[in-house]
Design a protein around this motif. Structure first.
Motif, PDB file in Angstrom:
ATOM      1  N   PRO A   1       1.559  -1.554   0.511  1.00 48.33           N
ATOM      2  CA  PRO A   1       0.169   0.051   0.357  1.00 48.33           C
ATOM      3  C   PRO A   1       0.678   0.759  -0.319  1.00 48.33           C
ATOM      4  CG  PRO A   1      -0.862  -1.211   1.727  1.00 48.33           C
ATOM      5  CD  PRO A   1       0.780  -2.199   1.369  1.00 48.33           C
ATOM      6  N   ARG A   2       0.432   2.232  -0.806  1.00 50.01           N
ATOM      7  CA  ARG A   2       1.309   3.309  -0.621  1.00 50.01           C
ATOM      8  C   ARG A   2      -0.057   4.750  -1.171  1.00 50.01           C
ATOM      9  NH1 ARG A   2       5.597   0.789  -3.161  1.00 50.01           N
ATOM     10  NH2 ARG A   2       5.755  -0.887  -4.218  1.00 50.01           N
ATOM     11  N   GLN A   3       1.055   5.536  -0.654  1.00 49.40           N
ATOM     12  CA  GLN A   3       0.642   7.197  -0.601  1.00 49.40           C
ATOM     13  C   GLN A   3      -0.142   7.451  -1.478  1.00 49.40           C
ATOM     14  OE1 GLN A   3       3.466  10.046   1.930  1.00 49.40           O
ATOM     15  NE2 GLN A   3       1.759   9.167   3.296  1.00 49.40           N
ATOM     16  N   GLY A   4      -0.654   8.262  -1.883  1.00 48.11           N
ATOM     17  CA  GLY A   4      -1.404   8.771  -3.116  1.00 48.11           C
ATOM     18  C   GLY A   4      -0.549   9.109  -4.404  1.00 48.11           C
ATOM     19  N   PRO A   5       0.445  10.060  -3.622  1.00 46.06           N
ATOM     20  CA  PRO A   5       1.462  10.797  -4.533  1.00 46.06           C
ATOM     21  C   PRO A   5       1.727   9.317  -5.425  1.00 46.06           C
ATOM     22  CG  PRO A   5       1.563  12.806  -3.365  1.00 46.06           C
ATOM     23  CD  PRO A   5       0.803  11.138  -3.062  1.00 46.06           C
ATOM     24  N   LEU A   6       2.656   8.536  -5.129  1.00 43.83           N
ATOM     25  CA  LEU A   6       2.936   7.306  -5.209  1.00 43.83           C
ATOM     26  C   LEU A   6       2.715   6.761  -6.083  1.00 43.83           C
ATOM     27  CD1 LEU A   6       6.463   6.214  -5.251  1.00 43.83           C
ATOM     28  CD2 LEU A   6       5.942   4.752  -3.429  1.00 43.83           C
ATOM     29  N   ASN A   7       1.265   6.300  -5.376  1.00 45.47           N
ATOM     30  CA  ASN A   7       0.456   5.403  -6.143  1.00 45.47           C
ATOM     31  C   ASN A   7      -0.041   6.027  -7.722  1.00 45.47           C
ATOM     32  OD1 ASN A   7      -0.381   2.814  -5.197  1.00 45.47           O
ATOM     33  ND2 ASN A   7      -1.791   3.846  -4.291  1.00 45.47           N
ATOM     34  N   MET A   8      -0.315   6.999  -7.846  1.00 45.00           N
ATOM     35  CA  MET A   8      -0.766   7.963  -9.112  1.00 45.00           C
ATOM     36  C   MET A   8       0.711   8.423  -9.797  1.00 45.00           C
ATOM     37  SD  MET A   8      -3.547   8.955  -9.056  1.00 45.00           S
ATOM     38  CE  MET A   8      -3.700   7.386  -8.045  1.00 45.00           C
TER      39      MET A   8
ATOM     40  N   GLY B   1      -9.462  17.759   4.956  1.00 46.22           N
ATOM     41  CA  GLY B   1      -8.676  17.392   6.069  1.00 46.22           C
ATOM     42  C   GLY B   1      -8.137  15.894   5.990  1.00 46.22           C
ATOM     43  N   TRP B   2      -8.292  15.015   4.555  1.00 42.56           N
ATOM     44  CA  TRP B   2      -7.748  13.852   4.734  1.00 42.56           C
ATOM     45  C   TRP B   2      -6.490  14.012   3.289  1.00 42.56           C
ATOM     46  CZ3 TRP B   2     -11.203   8.532   3.257  1.00 42.56           C
ATOM     47  CH2 TRP B   2     -11.952   8.787   4.275  1.00 42.56           C
ATOM     48  N   PRO B   3      -5.871  13.178   3.480  1.00 44.41           N
ATOM     49  CA  PRO B   3      -4.979  13.197   2.388  1.00 44.41           C
ATOM     50  C   PRO B   3      -5.315  13.219   0.759  1.00 44.41           C
ATOM     51  CG  PRO B   3      -4.128  11.253   4.161  1.00 44.41           C
ATOM     52  CD  PRO B   3      -5.272  12.301   4.357  1.00 44.41           C
ATOM     53  N   MET B   4      -4.857  13.993   0.232  1.00 43.87           N
ATOM     54  CA  MET B   4      -5.048  13.875  -1.026  1.00 43.87           C
ATOM     55  C   MET B   4      -4.445  13.977  -2.641  1.00 43.87           C
ATOM     56  SD  MET B   4      -5.496  17.102  -3.130  1.00 43.87           S
ATOM     57  CE  MET B   4      -6.928  17.650  -3.489  1.00 43.87           C
ATOM     58  N   VAL B   5      -4.976  13.825  -3.846  1.00 43.89           N
ATOM     59  CA  VAL B   5      -4.425  13.552  -4.890  1.00 43.89           C
ATOM     60  C   VAL B   5      -5.018  13.602  -5.751  1.00 43.89           C
ATOM     61  CG1 VAL B   5      -3.853  11.140  -5.085  1.00 43.89           C
ATOM     62  CG2 VAL B   5      -2.508  12.728  -5.846  1.00 43.89           C
ATOM     63  N   ARG B   6      -3.816  14.839  -6.968  1.00 48.63           N
ATOM     64  CA  ARG B   6      -5.136  14.825  -8.269  1.00 48.63           C
ATOM     65  C   ARG B   6      -4.609  14.144  -9.176  1.00 48.63           C
ATOM     66  NH1 ARG B   6      -7.936  18.419 -10.253  1.00 48.63           N
ATOM     67  NH2 ARG B   6      -6.729  20.849  -8.244  1.00 48.63           N
ATOM     68  N   ARG B   7      -5.472  13.146  -9.928  1.00 44.27           N
ATOM     69  CA  ARG B   7      -5.328  11.913 -11.041  1.00 44.27           C
ATOM     70  C   ARG B   7      -4.625  12.902 -11.870  1.00 44.27           C
ATOM     71  NH1 ARG B   7      -9.875  10.940  -8.773  1.00 44.27           N
ATOM     72  NH2 ARG B   7     -11.401  10.850 -10.481  1.00 44.27           N
ATOM     73  N   TRP B   8      -4.178  12.112 -13.076  1.00 46.94           N
ATOM     74  CA  TRP B   8      -3.801  12.428 -13.994  1.00 46.94           C
ATOM     75  C   TRP B   8      -4.978  12.411 -15.220  1.00 46.94           C
ATOM     76  CZ3 TRP B   8      -0.542  10.451 -18.857  1.00 46.94           C
ATOM     77  CH2 TRP B   8      -0.370  11.750 -19.051  1.00 46.94           C
ATOM     78  N   THR B   9      -5.909  11.921 -14.642  1.00 50.64           N
ATOM     79  CA  THR B   9      -7.135  11.221 -15.509  1.00 50.64           C
ATOM     80  C   THR B   9      -8.456  11.738 -15.110  1.00 50.64           C
ATOM     81  OG1 THR B   9      -7.497   9.187 -13.868  1.00 50.64           O
ATOM     82  CG2 THR B   9      -5.959   8.775 -15.894  1.00 50.64           C
ATOM     83  N   GLY B  10      -9.250  12.134 -15.523  1.00 51.52           N
ATOM     84  CA  GLY B  10     -10.169  12.726 -16.011  1.00 51.52           C
ATOM     85  C   GLY B  10     -11.036  12.449 -14.480  1.00 51.52           C
ATOM     86  N   GLY B  11     -12.694  12.598 -14.265  1.00 55.04           N
ATOM     87  CA  GLY B  11     -13.029  11.883 -14.002  1.00 55.04           C
ATOM     88  C   GLY B  11     -14.073  13.086 -12.516  1.00 55.04           C
TER      89      GLY B  11
ATOM     90  N   GLU C   1       1.805  22.664  -6.610  1.00 58.13           N
ATOM     91  CA  GLU C   1       1.108  23.766  -8.736  1.00 58.13           C
ATOM     92  C   GLU C   1       0.257  22.377  -8.702  1.00 58.13           C
ATOM     93  OE1 GLU C   1       3.269  25.170 -12.457  1.00 58.13           O
ATOM     94  OE2 GLU C   1       4.433  23.857 -10.609  1.00 58.13           O
ATOM     95  N   TRP C   2       0.568  21.805  -8.972  1.00 62.29           N
ATOM     96  CA  TRP C   2      -0.114  20.451  -9.436  1.00 62.29           C
ATOM     97  C   TRP C   2      -1.456  20.133  -8.862  1.00 62.29           C
ATOM     98  CZ3 TRP C   2      -0.795  17.545 -13.654  1.00 62.29           C
ATOM     99  CH2 TRP C   2      -1.874  16.180 -13.555  1.00 62.29           C
ATOM    100  N   THR C   3      -1.299  19.830  -6.995  1.00 58.95           N
ATOM    101  CA  THR C   3      -2.780  20.044  -5.994  1.00 58.95           C
ATOM    102  C   THR C   3      -3.432  21.322  -6.680  1.00 58.95           C
ATOM    103  OG1 THR C   3      -0.746  18.595  -4.811  1.00 58.95           O
ATOM    104  CG2 THR C   3      -2.851  19.712  -4.442  1.00 58.95           C
ATOM    105  N   LEU C   4      -3.077  22.324  -6.785  1.00 59.26           N
ATOM    106  CA  LEU C   4      -3.490  23.783  -7.037  1.00 59.26           C
ATOM    107  C   LEU C   4      -4.837  23.923  -8.275  1.00 59.26           C
ATOM    108  CD1 LEU C   4      -2.292  25.746  -4.545  1.00 59.26           C
ATOM    109  CD2 LEU C   4      -4.761  24.785  -4.458  1.00 59.26           C
ATOM    110  N   HIS C   5      -3.964  22.932  -9.331  1.00 59.66           N
ATOM    111  CA  HIS C   5      -4.189  23.154 -10.931  1.00 59.66           C
ATOM    112  C   HIS C   5      -5.832  22.690 -11.060  1.00 59.66           C
ATOM    113  CE1 HIS C   5      -3.991  22.709 -14.596  1.00 59.66           C
ATOM    114  NE2 HIS C   5      -4.960  21.564 -14.926  1.00 59.66           N
TER     115      HIS C   5
END
Length: 245
Positions: free
Chosen positions: A15-22, A64-74, A220-224
Motif C-alpha cells: 500500500p502506498r501514499q496517493g502521490p506515489l500511487n499516481m 483534512g484527508w490526504p489528497m492527490v490530483r489524478r492525471w485522468t478526469g472524472g 502547483e499540481w495539487t491546486l491545478h
C-alpha cells in the motif's frame, strides 16, 4: 469473451501514499509494452480528484484527508478500503485508438463477468448518465458504470495522450475475493502474465519517485485549475501535514 490477446498483471502488494500511487501509474504508462494492469492499495484513507476539478468539490466529510490530483478526469473518489486498479497501454494499441465510450464499456463488461465469477451475479452496466462526472464519483452513476442492487460499485476515468492510454478505476464498497485481480485480468485478456513484485518495483519505482516528487506532491499540481475557496481543503498526501490554503 476476452477482447485483448495478452495482459501483464502486477498485483502490487505494498500500500502506498496517493502521490506515489499516481506516479507509479504514469510510470507504468511510459514503460508499458502491450497492456499492463496494476492492482494496488492505499497506505491511509485518501481522496483523489480528477484532472480538471477544483479542490472545493471535496466533501466536508473528507476535509483534512490526504489528497492527490489524478492525471485522468472524472470525479472525487474516496479511497478507504476500495479495490483500485490501473490499465496502461502504449500509443498505437487498440485501447489507445478506440473511442473512450467503447473502452469504458468493454472494460466494465469484463469486470461484470469477473464479478459474476466472484458470486455477484446481478451486476449490470448503468444504461444512462445521471451525473456530469465532476462531482463525487460514487453518488451518481455515469453511463457504463457498474451497478449492483441499484447502487454504483465501480467507476473509472481515462486519459489518452501521446504516450498512450491510461484507465484508473475502483470498486467499492463491496468486499472482493483475494484473487479478484486475476479473475478480472482473465476476463480482459486471453493470456495473462503475472508480473513479479520485485521486478516491477525495480523497473518502475525510480521513475515513479521522481514523478511523485516533481509533480504529484507539488502544490502547483495539487491546486491545478482550483479557484480560490474558503474551504481549507485537505493536506497533501506524501507531503507531511501541509494544509492547502
Amino acid at each position: 469473451m476476452p477482447s485483448l490477446p495478452r495482459l501483464h498483471l502486477w498485483q502490487d502488494l505494498v500500500p502506498r501514499q496517493g502521490p506515489l500511487n499516481m506516479a507509479l501509474d504514469e510510470a507504468m504508462l511510459l514503460q508499458a509494452e502491450g497492456v499492463w494492469m496494476r492492482v494496488y492499495g492505499w497506505e491511509e484513507p485518501s481522496v483523489s480528484i480528477g484532472f480538471s476539478q477544483p479542490i472545493s468539490v471535496i466533501p466536508d466529510t473528507q476535509a483534512g484527508w490526504p489528497m492527490v490530483r489524478r492525471w485522468t478526469g472524472g470525479g472525487v473518489v474516496v479511497h478507504d478500503g476500495d479495490w483500485t486498479y490501473t490499465l496502461a497501454a502504449p500509443a498505437g494499441s487498440d485501447l489507445s485508438e478506440q473511442r473512450a465510450v467503447e473502452t469504458y464499456r468493454e472494460i466494465h463488461e469484463a469486470m461484470i463477468r469477473a464479478l459474476h465469477e466472484a458470486g455477484m451475479g446481478d451486476c449490470s452496466l448503468q444504461s444512462e448518465n445521471t451525473s456530469d462526472g465532476m462531482g463525487v464519483c460514487f453518488v451518481e452513476p455515469a453511463k457504463f458504470d457498474v451497478v449492483w442492487q441499484e447502487q454504483k460499485i465501480a467507476g473509472a476515468a481515462q486519459r489518452r495522450a501521446k504516450t498512450g492510454f491510461l484507465h484508473q478505476g475502483t470498486i467499492q464498497p463491496v468486499k472482493l475475493p483475494a484473487d479478484f485481480g486475476l479473475l478480472f485480468a482473465r476476463q480482459l485478456a486471453m493470456d495473462v502474465v503475472v508480473m513479479d513484485q520485485m521486478e516491477m518495483e525495480a523497473r518502475l519505482l525510480p521513475a515513479a519517485r521522481e514523478l511523485a516528487r516533481d509533480k504529484y506532491e507539488t502544490m502547483e499540481w495539487t491546486l491545478h485549475r482550483s479557484a480560490p475557496s474558503s474551504n481549507p481543503g485537505p493536506r497533501i498526501a506524501g507531503a507531511g501535514s501541509t494544509v492547502l490554503p
